[in-house]
Structures are given as structure tokens and as C-alpha cells.
Motif scaffolding. Structure first.
Motif, PDB file in Angstrom:
ATOM      1  N   ALA A  24      31.079  21.195  26.384  1.00  0.00           N
ATOM      2  CA  ALA A  24      30.180  22.345  26.498  1.00  0.00           C
ATOM      3  C   ALA A  24      30.195  22.884  27.917  1.00  0.00           C
ATOM      4  O   ALA A  24      30.629  22.217  28.859  1.00  0.00           O
ATOM      5  N   LEU A  25      29.698  24.104  28.053  1.00  0.00           N
ATOM      6  CA  LEU A  25      29.522  24.723  29.364  1.00  0.00           C
ATOM      7  C   LEU A  25      28.147  25.375  29.389  1.00  0.00           C
ATOM      8  O   LEU A  25      27.938  26.428  28.799  1.00  0.00           O
ATOM      9  N   ASP A  26      27.216  24.723  30.072  1.00  0.00           N
ATOM     10  CA  ASP A  26      25.854  25.244  30.160  1.00  0.00           C
ATOM     11  C   ASP A  26      25.686  26.142  31.376  1.00  0.00           C
ATOM     12  O   ASP A  26      26.249  25.876  32.447  1.00  0.00           O
ATOM     13  N   MET A  27      24.903  27.179  31.197  1.00  0.00           N
ATOM     14  CA  MET A  27      24.468  28.044  32.286  1.00  0.00           C
ATOM     15  C   MET A  27      22.953  27.919  32.397  1.00  0.00           C
ATOM     16  O   MET A  27      22.245  28.057  31.391  1.00  0.00           O
ATOM     17  N   ILE A  28      22.467  27.650  33.597  1.00  0.00           N
ATOM     18  CA  ILE A  28      21.027  27.550  33.815  1.00  0.00           C
ATOM     19  C   ILE A  28      20.608  28.749  34.656  1.00  0.00           C
ATOM     20  O   ILE A  28      21.042  28.917  35.797  1.00  0.00           O
ATOM     21  N   ALA A  29      19.775  29.603  34.078  1.00  0.00           N
ATOM     22  CA  ALA A  29      19.398  30.867  34.701  1.00  0.00           C
ATOM     23  C   ALA A  29      18.072  30.723  35.450  1.00  0.00           C
ATOM     24  O   ALA A  29      17.166  30.023  35.006  1.00  0.00           O
ATOM     25  N   PRO A  30      17.915  31.404  36.585  1.00  0.00           N
ATOM     26  CA  PRO A  30      16.683  31.317  37.389  1.00  0.00           C
ATOM     27  C   PRO A  30      15.571  32.197  36.824  1.00  0.00           C
ATOM     28  O   PRO A  30      15.115  33.155  37.453  1.00  0.00           O
ATOM     29  N   SER A  31      15.102  31.843  35.634  1.00  0.00           N
ATOM     30  CA  SER A  31      14.079  32.651  34.947  1.00  0.00           C
ATOM     31  C   SER A  31      12.661  32.174  35.235  1.00  0.00           C
ATOM     32  O   SER A  31      11.701  32.910  34.969  1.00  0.00           O
ATOM     33  N   GLY A  32      12.503  30.968  35.753  1.00  0.00           N
ATOM     34  CA  GLY A  32      11.181  30.438  36.042  1.00  0.00           C
ATOM     35  C   GLY A  32      10.575  31.039  37.301  1.00  0.00           C
ATOM     36  O   GLY A  32      11.268  31.552  38.173  1.00  0.00           O
ATOM     37  N   ARG A  33       9.278  30.959  37.391  1.00  0.00           N
ATOM     38  CA  ARG A  33       8.546  31.508  38.543  1.00  0.00           C
ATOM     39  C   ARG A  33       8.837  30.700  39.809  1.00  0.00           C
ATOM     40  O   ARG A  33       8.856  29.472  39.784  1.00  0.00           O
ATOM     41  N   TYR A  34       9.052  31.412  40.930  1.00  0.00           N
ATOM     42  CA  TYR A  34       9.401  30.745  42.181  1.00  0.00           C
ATOM     43  C   TYR A  34       8.823  31.504  43.376  1.00  0.00           C
ATOM     44  O   TYR A  34       8.890  32.727  43.437  1.00  0.00           O
ATOM     45  N   ASP A  35       8.258  30.728  44.321  1.00  0.00           N
ATOM     46  CA  ASP A  35       7.808  31.263  45.603  1.00  0.00           C
ATOM     47  C   ASP A  35       8.144  30.219  46.665  1.00  0.00           C
ATOM     48  O   ASP A  35       7.717  29.059  46.550  1.00  0.00           O
ATOM     49  N   PRO A  83      18.691  32.571  47.079  1.00  0.00           N
ATOM     50  CA  PRO A  83      18.669  33.726  47.981  1.00  0.00           C
ATOM     51  C   PRO A  83      17.380  33.845  48.788  1.00  0.00           C
ATOM     52  O   PRO A  83      17.364  34.521  49.819  1.00  0.00           O
ATOM     53  N   ALA A  84      16.309  33.189  48.345  1.00  0.00           N
ATOM     54  CA  ALA A  84      15.042  33.275  49.076  1.00  0.00           C
ATOM     55  C   ALA A  84      15.012  32.372  50.311  1.00  0.00           C
ATOM     56  O   ALA A  84      14.208  32.589  51.217  1.00  0.00           O
ATOM     57  N   THR A  85      15.882  31.357  50.335  1.00  0.00           N
ATOM     58  CA  THR A  85      15.845  30.373  51.424  1.00  0.00           C
ATOM     59  C   THR A  85      17.193  30.170  52.110  1.00  0.00           C
ATOM     60  O   THR A  85      17.274  29.415  53.084  1.00  0.00           O
ATOM     61  N   ASP A  86      18.252  30.805  51.592  1.00  0.00           N
ATOM     62  CA  ASP A  86      19.611  30.578  52.097  1.00  0.00           C
ATOM     63  C   ASP A  86      19.988  29.104  52.030  1.00  0.00           C
ATOM     64  O   ASP A  86      20.731  28.599  52.877  1.00  0.00           O
ATOM     65  N   TYR A  87      19.476  28.412  51.043  1.00  0.00           N
ATOM     66  CA  TYR A  87      19.720  26.973  50.865  1.00  0.00           C
ATOM     67  C   TYR A  87      20.598  26.777  49.636  1.00  0.00           C
ATOM     68  O   TYR A  87      20.342  27.336  48.573  1.00  0.00           O
ATOM     69  N   ARG A  88      21.655  25.971  49.796  1.00  0.00           N
ATOM     70  CA  ARG A  88      22.522  25.653  48.664  1.00  0.00           C
ATOM     71  C   ARG A  88      22.537  24.148  48.454  1.00  0.00           C
ATOM     72  O   ARG A  88      23.027  23.388  49.306  1.00  0.00           O
ATOM     73  N   SER A  89      21.978  23.707  47.350  1.00  0.00           N
ATOM     74  CA  SER A  89      21.950  22.289  47.021  1.00  0.00           C
ATOM     75  C   SER A  89      23.355  21.796  46.714  1.00  0.00           C
ATOM     76  O   SER A  89      24.201  22.520  46.190  1.00  0.00           O
ATOM     77  N   ASP A 146      23.992  19.059  50.938  1.00  0.00           N
ATOM     78  CA  ASP A 146      23.299  20.341  50.927  1.00  0.00           C
ATOM     79  C   ASP A 146      23.730  21.163  52.139  1.00  0.00           C
ATOM     80  O   ASP A 146      24.181  20.622  53.156  1.00  0.00           O
ATOM     81  N   ARG A 147      23.516  22.487  52.027  1.00  0.00           N
ATOM     82  CA  ARG A 147      23.783  23.375  53.156  1.00  0.00           C
ATOM     83  C   ARG A 147      22.662  24.403  53.264  1.00  0.00           C
ATOM     84  O   ARG A 147      22.189  24.915  52.262  1.00  0.00           O
ATOM     85  N   GLN A 148      22.240  24.686  54.489  1.00  0.00           N
ATOM     86  CA  GLN A 148      21.278  25.751  54.739  1.00  0.00           C
ATOM     87  C   GLN A 148      21.793  26.610  55.865  1.00  0.00           C
ATOM     88  O   GLN A 148      22.188  26.113  56.920  1.00  0.00           O
ATOM     89  N   ASP A 149      21.796  27.940  55.614  1.00  0.00           N
ATOM     90  CA  ASP A 149      22.365  28.897  56.565  1.00  0.00           C
ATOM     91  C   ASP A 149      23.791  28.515  56.948  1.00  0.00           C
ATOM     92  O   ASP A 149      24.229  28.705  58.083  1.00  0.00           O
ATOM     93  N   GLY A 150      24.517  27.929  55.984  1.00  0.00           N
ATOM     94  CA  GLY A 150      25.908  27.554  56.201  1.00  0.00           C
ATOM     95  C   GLY A 150      26.121  26.228  56.888  1.00  0.00           C
ATOM     96  O   GLY A 150      27.257  25.760  57.002  1.00  0.00           O
ATOM     97  N   GLU A 151      25.059  25.583  57.345  1.00  0.00           N
ATOM     98  CA  GLU A 151      25.168  24.317  58.069  1.00  0.00           C
ATOM     99  C   GLU A 151      24.955  23.141  57.124  1.00  0.00           C
ATOM    100  O   GLU A 151      24.027  23.137  56.315  1.00  0.00           O
ATOM    101  N   ARG A 152      25.794  22.116  57.260  1.00  0.00           N
ATOM    102  CA  ARG A 152      25.705  20.935  56.414  1.00  0.00           C
ATOM    103  C   ARG A 152      24.520  20.059  56.814  1.00  0.00           C
ATOM    104  O   ARG A 152      24.245  19.857  57.998  1.00  0.00           O
ATOM    105  N   ILE A 153      23.807  19.539  55.809  1.00  0.00           N
ATOM    106  CA  ILE A 153      22.689  18.628  56.037  1.00  0.00           C
ATOM    107  C   ILE A 153      23.168  17.218  55.694  1.00  0.00           C
ATOM    108  O   ILE A 153      23.411  16.896  54.530  1.00  0.00           O
ATOM    109  N   ALA A 154      23.323  16.370  56.711  1.00  0.00           N
ATOM    110  CA  ALA A 154      23.911  15.039  56.527  1.00  0.00           C
ATOM    111  C   ALA A 154      22.867  14.008  56.121  1.00  0.00           C
ATOM    112  O   ALA A 154      21.659  14.187  56.328  1.00  0.00           O
ATOM    113  N   ASP A 155      23.335  12.902  55.529  1.00  0.00           N
ATOM    114  CA  ASP A 155      22.501  11.745  55.172  1.00  0.00           C
ATOM    115  C   ASP A 155      21.304  12.149  54.315  1.00  0.00           C
ATOM    116  O   ASP A 155      20.179  11.712  54.546  1.00  0.00           O
ATOM    117  N   ASN A 156      21.565  12.962  53.295  1.00  0.00           N
ATOM    118  CA  ASN A 156      20.469  13.506  52.502  1.00  0.00           C
ATOM    119  C   ASN A 156      20.798  13.552  51.011  1.00  0.00           C
ATOM    120  O   ASN A 156      20.142  14.243  50.250  1.00  0.00           O
TER     121      ASN A 156
END
Length: 301
Positions: A150-161, A204-210, A243-253
Motif C-alpha cells: 500500500a501507499l498511504d498519504m497523510i494529509a494535514p487536515s487537523g487543527r494546528y497552531d 511550513p509554520a515552523t520550518d521544521y522537518r521531522s 530532524d532539521r530546522q531551518d535547514g540545520e541538522r538536530i543531532a542526538d535526537n
């Protein structure tokens, strides 16, 4: 001729991820949660039923009161989370075949009730979670062995702040390839494993990529010959990239966890069945540690 199971459904099941954010606490993936609810699947995760329309209803309760760091030790924070979800799922198994497999589509719409407490602060949210949908191929290798791609897509439909403690959505898309397999014997061994790999997009709200995530839902049991299967179930989870935030790698996490607990299934007449389990998390790194309770009802229309 291989006979298809009459009371099973395809894999690629997902409900909600934990939408709790923990500001000021170092956690793997953004907020320490996942888009897929770890351990959601149980017995029959890799077997697709005959053509038709099927409904599932998931009921889930999760609670945790501690957070583990990179070394596995409990972090010095006052923390508690409680999450409940009631989640319907609709599945259509078509008459079409591809590469010798049945073609199916599914959609999941989670309804979430979430409460987070952190260092004297508290917040609750209720509402729609992140919707999951995708196609699947079901293979029937023998009377007892079945598998699903299978190929699942998870859409950002939930409420977020970004400033909230509790969110019912994670605010980014996820692409999740899935492979599931089931060995089914009503009078003996039952073995199920659903393997998934998550490619998380940027928030896009935090520039954070898990980071990317690998996880397996599993179940191991013994059929008693009267519709009952008794055994154990849970999940294994491991984050594979940083993880990466603003393009920078977050180590030991990077996150890690293993969960196990008792699991049971009962198959009724006319193709319906119900599963239930309790799973306790252990070997946790960079995540909350708690307990989850699951009930899943499957009914052919």
C-alpha cells in the motif's frame, strides 16, 4: 485454487498521531509525536477480503506521564498527556486486479480528544485529525498466507497552531509506503506484521522537518478453533534520520520505542470480527512513554 479469507481487511490502517507539542523539551520529531498512531494494527493486518465495501471503527485511548531523553532516563518535567480517538474507516475492494493482486482504496477520518499538561500549563482540543487515504494491492499466496502492498498519504487536515500545547493535526504531509503480511490459522499459529516507512514533509509554520521513521505493528497469537485468537501485540519504532530546522541538522535526537501487551481477536459469523489489546511502551528514547488501549471492529456492508 487459493481461497481468500472471508473476515479480513487490507492493511495500511492509520488513525491519528499524537499532536502534543512540548516547547522547551528536546524530543525526536517535531513535538515528539508521529503522524501514524504506533501500534494501531493487530491481527489480520495483511489480508485483503473479497471485493466489496467494508467499514471499520477504531476506538483508542493513550496516556503518558513521563518523557524519556536520549539516554533513556526520565526528563525532569511535569508532563501528562491523554488522547482519545474514535475513527471510522471506509474500504473498497474492487473487482480489478493488478500483478495478480486485488486493487483497493481506503480513507480514514479520525475524531480526536486531546489534553496536554506541561509544567503547570494545560490545554485541551477536540476535532478532526489528519486524514489518511491511499491505494493498496492484496495478494493471496496460499490458504493461510496473505500480504498487502500500500501507499498511504497523510494529509494535514487537523487543527494546528505552533504556539499551542495540544494539536489534533501535525501540519505537514506524510508519504508512507506499507508492506503487511498475515499468516492465519483458526486452529493454530497466527502471525501478523505491518511494516511502514514515513517520509515527512516540512511543517511550513515552523520550518521544521521531522526525520524519516520506520515502524512495525505486530501480533502473535494462537487460534483456539472457536473464533478466538489469544496472544500478544504491539509495535517497534525507530527514527532513521535526523530532524532539521531551518535547514540545520538536530543531532542526538532520534526517537525509539518498543511496545508489547496482550492481544485478542474474535471472529463472528458473516465476516465481522473484533480485536482488542493493551500495549505498554518500553525502551523509549526522546519521546513520551505511556500505555495504549485499542479496540477495532470490522463489518462488511
Amino acid at each position: 485454487m487459493i481461497r481468500r479469507p472471508q473476515n479480513t481487511l487490507l492493511s495500511a490502517v492509520a488513525l491519528i498521531g499524537l499532536g502534543a507539542s512540548l516547547p522547551g523539551v528536546s524530543q525526536a520529531t517535531e513535538g515528539g509525536g508521529t503522524s501514524y498512531p504506533l501500534g494501531a494494527e493487530n491481527y489480520l493486518s495483511g489480508a485483503m477480503p473479497p471485493p466489496g465495501v467494508y467499514g471499520q471503527l477504531f476506538v483508542n485511548h493513550y496516556e503518558a506521564d513521563n518523557v524519556r531523553g536520549n539516554d533513556g532516563d526520565k526528563l525532569p518535567v511535569d508532563f501528562r498527556v491523554r488522547a482519545n480517538a474514535i475513527t471510522p474507516r471506509l474500504i473498497w475492494v474492487s473487482d480489478y486486479s493488478l500483478f495478480g493482486a486485488s486493487v483497493a482504496l481506503h480513507a480514514i477520518v479520525p475524531l480526536v480528544d486531546l489534553k496536554v499538561e506541561l509544567n503547570g500549563q494545560s490545554q485541551s482540543k477536540q476535532g478532526l485529525g489528519d486524514i489518511i487515504f491511499g491505494p493498496a494491492l492484496g495478494f493471496h499466496h496460499s490458504e493461510k498466507f496473505h500480504s498487502t502492498l500500500a501507499l498511504d498519504m497523510i494529509a494535514p487536515s487537523g487543527r494546528y497552531d505552533r504556539d499551542d500545547l495540544a494539536n489534533t493535526g501535525r501540519n505537514y504531509w506524510v508519504i508512507e509506503p506499507v508492506y503487511a503480511m498475515s499468516y492465519i490459522d483458526p486452529n493454530g499459529l497466527n502471525l501478523d506484521a505491518k511494516l511502514m516507512y514515513d517520509f515527512n514533509r516540512e511543517n511550513p509554520a515552523t520550518d521544521y522537518r521531522s526525520g524519516q521513521e520506520f515502524h512495525v505493528d505486530y501480533a502473535l497469537g494462537w487460534g483456539l478453533g472457536n473464533g478466538w485468537v489469544l496472544g500478544i501485540g504491539g509495535y517497534y519504532y525507530r527514527q532513521t534520520t535526523d530532524d532539521r530546522q531551518d535547514g540545520e541538522r538536530i543531532a542526538d535526537n532520534k526517537g525509539r520505542a518498543l511496545a508489547i501487551g496482550p492481544s485478542v481477536k474474535y471472529s463472528g459469523t458473516n465476516g465481522w470480527f473484533v480485536t482488542a489489546k493493551w500495549e505498554q511502551e518500553t525502551q523509549v528514547r526522546n519521546r513520551a512513554q505511556g500505555d495504549a488501549y485499542w479496540v477495532k471492529l470490522t463489518v462488511p456492508f
